[in-house]
Design an enzyme around this catalytic site. Structure first.
Site, PDB file in Angstrom:
ATOM      1  N   TYR A 199     -39.678 -23.942  62.895  1.00 40.03           N
ATOM      2  CA  TYR A 199     -40.127 -24.800  64.005  1.00 40.03           C
ATOM      3  C   TYR A 199     -39.148 -25.900  64.417  1.00 40.03           C
ATOM      4  O   TYR A 199     -39.260 -26.448  65.502  1.00 40.03           O
ATOM      5  CB  TYR A 199     -41.506 -25.415  63.687  1.00 40.03           C
ATOM      6  CG  TYR A 199     -41.561 -26.198  62.381  1.00 40.03           C
ATOM      7  CD1 TYR A 199     -41.175 -27.529  62.350  1.00 40.03           C
ATOM      8  CD2 TYR A 199     -41.988 -25.605  61.198  1.00 40.03           C
ATOM      9  CE1 TYR A 199     -41.212 -28.245  61.165  1.00 40.03           C
ATOM     10  CE2 TYR A 199     -42.030 -26.310  60.015  1.00 40.03           C
ATOM     11  CZ  TYR A 199     -41.650 -27.634  60.001  1.00 40.03           C
ATOM     12  OH  TYR A 199     -41.693 -28.342  58.826  1.00 40.03           O
ATOM     13  N   ARG A 225     -36.585 -36.548  59.304  1.00 36.63           N
ATOM     14  CA  ARG A 225     -36.716 -35.741  58.086  1.00 36.63           C
ATOM     15  C   ARG A 225     -35.679 -34.618  58.158  1.00 36.63           C
ATOM     16  O   ARG A 225     -35.846 -33.685  58.934  1.00 36.63           O
ATOM     17  CB  ARG A 225     -38.138 -35.162  58.034  1.00 36.63           C
ATOM     18  CG  ARG A 225     -38.527 -34.569  56.704  1.00 36.63           C
ATOM     19  CD  ARG A 225     -39.860 -33.848  56.823  1.00 36.63           C
ATOM     20  NE  ARG A 225     -39.691 -32.538  57.455  1.00 36.63           N
ATOM     21  CZ  ARG A 225     -40.676 -31.831  58.007  1.00 36.63           C
ATOM     22  NH1 ARG A 225     -41.902 -32.303  58.040  1.00 36.63           N
ATOM     23  NH2 ARG A 225     -40.431 -30.653  58.558  1.00 36.63           N
ATOM     24  N   HIS A 268     -40.792 -30.295  55.055  1.00 38.13           N
ATOM     25  CA  HIS A 268     -41.905 -31.196  54.724  1.00 38.13           C
ATOM     26  C   HIS A 268     -42.025 -31.303  53.213  1.00 38.13           C
ATOM     27  O   HIS A 268     -42.115 -32.381  52.650  1.00 38.13           O
ATOM     28  CB  HIS A 268     -43.202 -30.677  55.335  1.00 38.13           C
ATOM     29  CG  HIS A 268     -44.430 -31.264  54.721  1.00 38.13           C
ATOM     30  ND1 HIS A 268     -44.723 -32.602  54.812  1.00 38.13           N
ATOM     31  CD2 HIS A 268     -45.420 -30.703  53.977  1.00 38.13           C
ATOM     32  CE1 HIS A 268     -45.846 -32.841  54.161  1.00 38.13           C
ATOM     33  NE2 HIS A 268     -46.287 -31.708  53.643  1.00 38.13           N
TER      34      HIS A 268
END
Lengths: 325, 358
Positions: free
Chosen positions: B272, B259, B263
């Site tokens: 993160y 990815r 998200h």
């Protein structure tokens, strides 16, 4: 006309629909070869074969998810969740998926499926296999909720449920399985959302559901001996709710009692009482009273289970005391 | 130790047809024709361009929360391209825009959906997709039921269901795979392992070294494929689809991809994701890989690329015009379609609470 048990009426009603419509099929745990753990699907595998009467793995989420997917292909599945307590295992599929798909697709996707499940106490199955969870289902927009009390209603309401284009939760009461009743011959199709006045009386209205119906009728007979004539209404469906039958009866009698097996908080009777308070308050001659199981899990000890679920005696006492007879 | 099934800590190498530089591996025969590859590339580029446009609209408050596809285009386009849209079905999660487009969904419908307009929830007739699924993993058992229904009705259709490494930790995944194995349902489980479930990295999602290795436990095969390799994903999915169509049952494909974005538009991955990890995946970009492959074979050029980009930009603008022209939602829609036939108690609420009688 034939006399059937409530249990036999389930298989009879399912068979009527399987015979009529080739898109109907039934699946669940132990429903085929074993004929159901409650023996309520006996004979179906033999008559309709393993392509329409299907045993599944122990997978409630998959059973209901697959029922939904199959319904989207135009089939009309009847899925069984063995005990209604197990609906908690797959409640996501019921609440977030099955109940909402029509709404979330702007009316495009229908899931005409029936979830049959063994509901209710009185059979000494303990806290995790005895609950009356019809009020959970009632709280979810998009579901219809049916809970018959007689063999004839099992057949007629099951047929109506299978033919309905909405998802229907169909609660079969475990402690009614052995009860008997006449089932008219020929095709039997009832109407969802219609309550039945099963006893007429001028003094009060007792509204009941499923196992509480025969108890309310028995209580009414006792009350008659004490000079109180009660009307007993078998609700049969919680959604749609036949408010008209309730309101017109209460308008005549002026007194409302609900007899509910579900634990007290937010039980279906609270909604009935609220509707009556809102729509025919001035016809009431006294407080509306709910006779319910208290807000406790069901015990498995027979004396305790009998003590918490509304009994004929409790119904009689509460009604008589309230009416000061 | 008396165990007979022991994790050995190794994961199979993902099947790869195209190296990062676009070179075709020796001895493999692509399952896609050149025209199919070009069509696939175009769809991948459309999705990438749409990601940028939609992100910009979202930041302006004109588009809802949505998940970009960036980085995963080959995984989705390669797999969806293995389907016959006339009879096969796509069951999406929420990050599969190009699969929906390939099945025939207009881009404007997708836009309307994320603009909160119910018209966007309506799938045109004969477009074989289920609605976008926001509730993780719930689509997987439904896909099995759909496949089962197709099987019972002998349509010859196959279902592909998309979900991620995170969703594969849900109970729905297990129950669905187990039931599909028993039924030999014609379904392909497409697990897009993109490294992240929101902020939870793959190694915290499962102690298993390979997610595809779960398949034999359900009685069907699993395969790991390089998810940034259009040709490999297509080849692997084509085999799985053929198996399903032949009545041989399900396949679990773990498509290893990454990815490259957040998200969704509400997420800030810089909190993160380690920059070096992201940097390591950049040279593996699935679109650039196909472009290099086609360029080396004289089937693609910078000029063509510019022409296609301009076309795609115009396509997106056109879809936006269509979406914006849709009538706004009305209050009556709050009550429409909760039931096929609204109960009287609900109709009274509609009239009393909102004054909506129409």
């Amino acid at each position: 006309m034939a006399e059937l048990t409530y249990r036999e009426a389930i298989a009879y009603g399912i068979a009527q629909e399987l015979r009529r419509d080739p898109t109907v099929f039934i699946f669940g745990e132990d429903i085929a070869g074993a004929g159901g753990v409650f023996k309520s699907t006996v004979g179906l595998l033999e008559e309709f074969g393993p392509k329409r009467v299907i045993d599944t793995p122990i997978s409630e989420q998959a059973i209901l998810g697959a029922a939904m997917g199959a319904a989207m292909t135009g089939l009309r599945p009847i899925a069984e969740i063995m005990f209604s307590d197990f609906l908690a295992v797959c409640w996501d599929m019921v609440v977030n998926e099955i109940a909402k798909i029509r709404y979330m697709t702007n009316g495009q996707v229908s899931v005409p499926l029936v979830i049959r499940t063994g509901n209710g106490g009185g059979s000494r199955f303990g806290a995790q296999h005895s609950q009356s969870v019809e009020n959970w289902a009632m709280a979810v927009p998009g579901l219809k909720v049916v809970a018959p009390s007689t063999p004839a209603d099992v057949v007629g309401l099951l047929a109506a449920s299978v033919r309905d284009d909405n998802p229907v939760l169909f609660f079969e009461h475990k402690s009614l399985f052995a009860t008997k009743g006449e089932v008219p011959s020929g095709e039997l199709v009832d109407t969802l959302g219609t309550a039945k006045v099963v006893r007429h009386g001028k003094d009060c209205t007792i509204v009941a559901l499923a196992l509480m119906v025969p108890r309310a009728i028995a209580a009414a007979e006792v009350l008659a001996g004490r000079g109180i004539e009660a009307t007993v209404i078998d609700l049969r469906c919680l959604v749609p709710l036949d408010t008209q039958t309730i309101l017109s009866s209460v308008s005549e009698t002026g007194h409302l009692f609900t007899v509910e097996e579900n634990p007290r908080l937010c039980g279906w009777g609270a909604e009935v009482v609220s509707i009556v308070a809102e729509e025919c308050f001035w016809a009431l001659d006294g407080p509306s009273i709910r006779i319910t199981t208290p807000h406790v899990p069901l015990p498995s000890a027979d004396v305790l289970e009998d003590a918490v679920i509304p009994s004929v005696e409790r119904i009689v006492n509460v009604v008589a005391k309230s009416l000061d007879a | 130790m008396l165990a007979q099934f022991v994790p050995d800590g190794t994961a199979p190498s993902p099947i790869q047809y195209l190296a990062a530089d676009g070179a075709l591996a020796e001895g493999v025969t692509p399952s896609m024709s050149d025209d199919e590859v070009r069509a696939g590339l175009r769809l991948m580029m459309l999705t990438r361009a749409f990601d940028t446009k939609a992100m910009s609209l979202q930041r302006q408050g004109r588009f809802g929360t949505f998940s970009q596809v960036t980085g995963q285009e080959a995984s989705i386009v390669g797999s969806a391209s293995a389907l016959d849209p006339r009879i096969d079905w796509v069951v999406p999660q929420y990050r599969e825009l190009p699969a929906l487009l390939r099945q025939g969904l207009p881009l404007s419908s997708f836009m309307l959906y994320f603009m909160g307009n119910l018209a966007g929830s309506r799938i045109p007739d004969n477009v074989n997709i289920l609605p976008i699924q926001i509730s993780l993993a719930a689509q997987i058992p439904q896909a099995v039921g759909l496949a089962w229904g197709l099987q019972l009705q002998q349509t010859g259709g196959v279902v592909i269901v998309y979900f991620g490494d995170g969703a594969s930790s849900e109970g729905d995944f297990h129950e669905a795979c187990n039931l599909a194995g028993v039924l030999k349902a014609p379904v392909v489980f497409m697990l897009s392992n993109n490294g992240w479930a929101i902020s939870t990295p793959r190694h915290k999602q499962s102690a298993a070294t390979s997610l595809a290795a779960r398949a034999p436990g359900y009685g069907f095969p699993g395969v790991v494929v390089d998810g940034n390799d259009l040709l490999a994903v297509h080849a692997v999915t084509s085999e799985a689809v053929a198996r399903a169509r032949a009545g041989e049952g399900p396949t679990l494909i773990e498509s290893v991809t990454y990815r490259m974005g957040p998200h969704n538009t509400a997420d800030d991955p810089t909190r993160y994701v380690v920059a070096s990890e992201l940097d390591a995946w950049k040279p593996l970009d699935p679109i650039a890989r196909v472009q290099r492959h086609l360029t080396a074979r004289g089937l693609w050029s910078d000029d063509q690329c510019q022409v296609v980009e301009a076309e795609l930009s115009a396509e997106i603008e056109e879809a936006l015009v269509v979406a914006r022209a849709a009538p706004p939602p009305s209050a009556s829609q709050l009550f429409d379609h909760v039931y096929a036939d609204a109960p009287a108690t609900m109709l009274r609420q509609r009239a009393a609470r909102l004054g909506v009688t129409a």
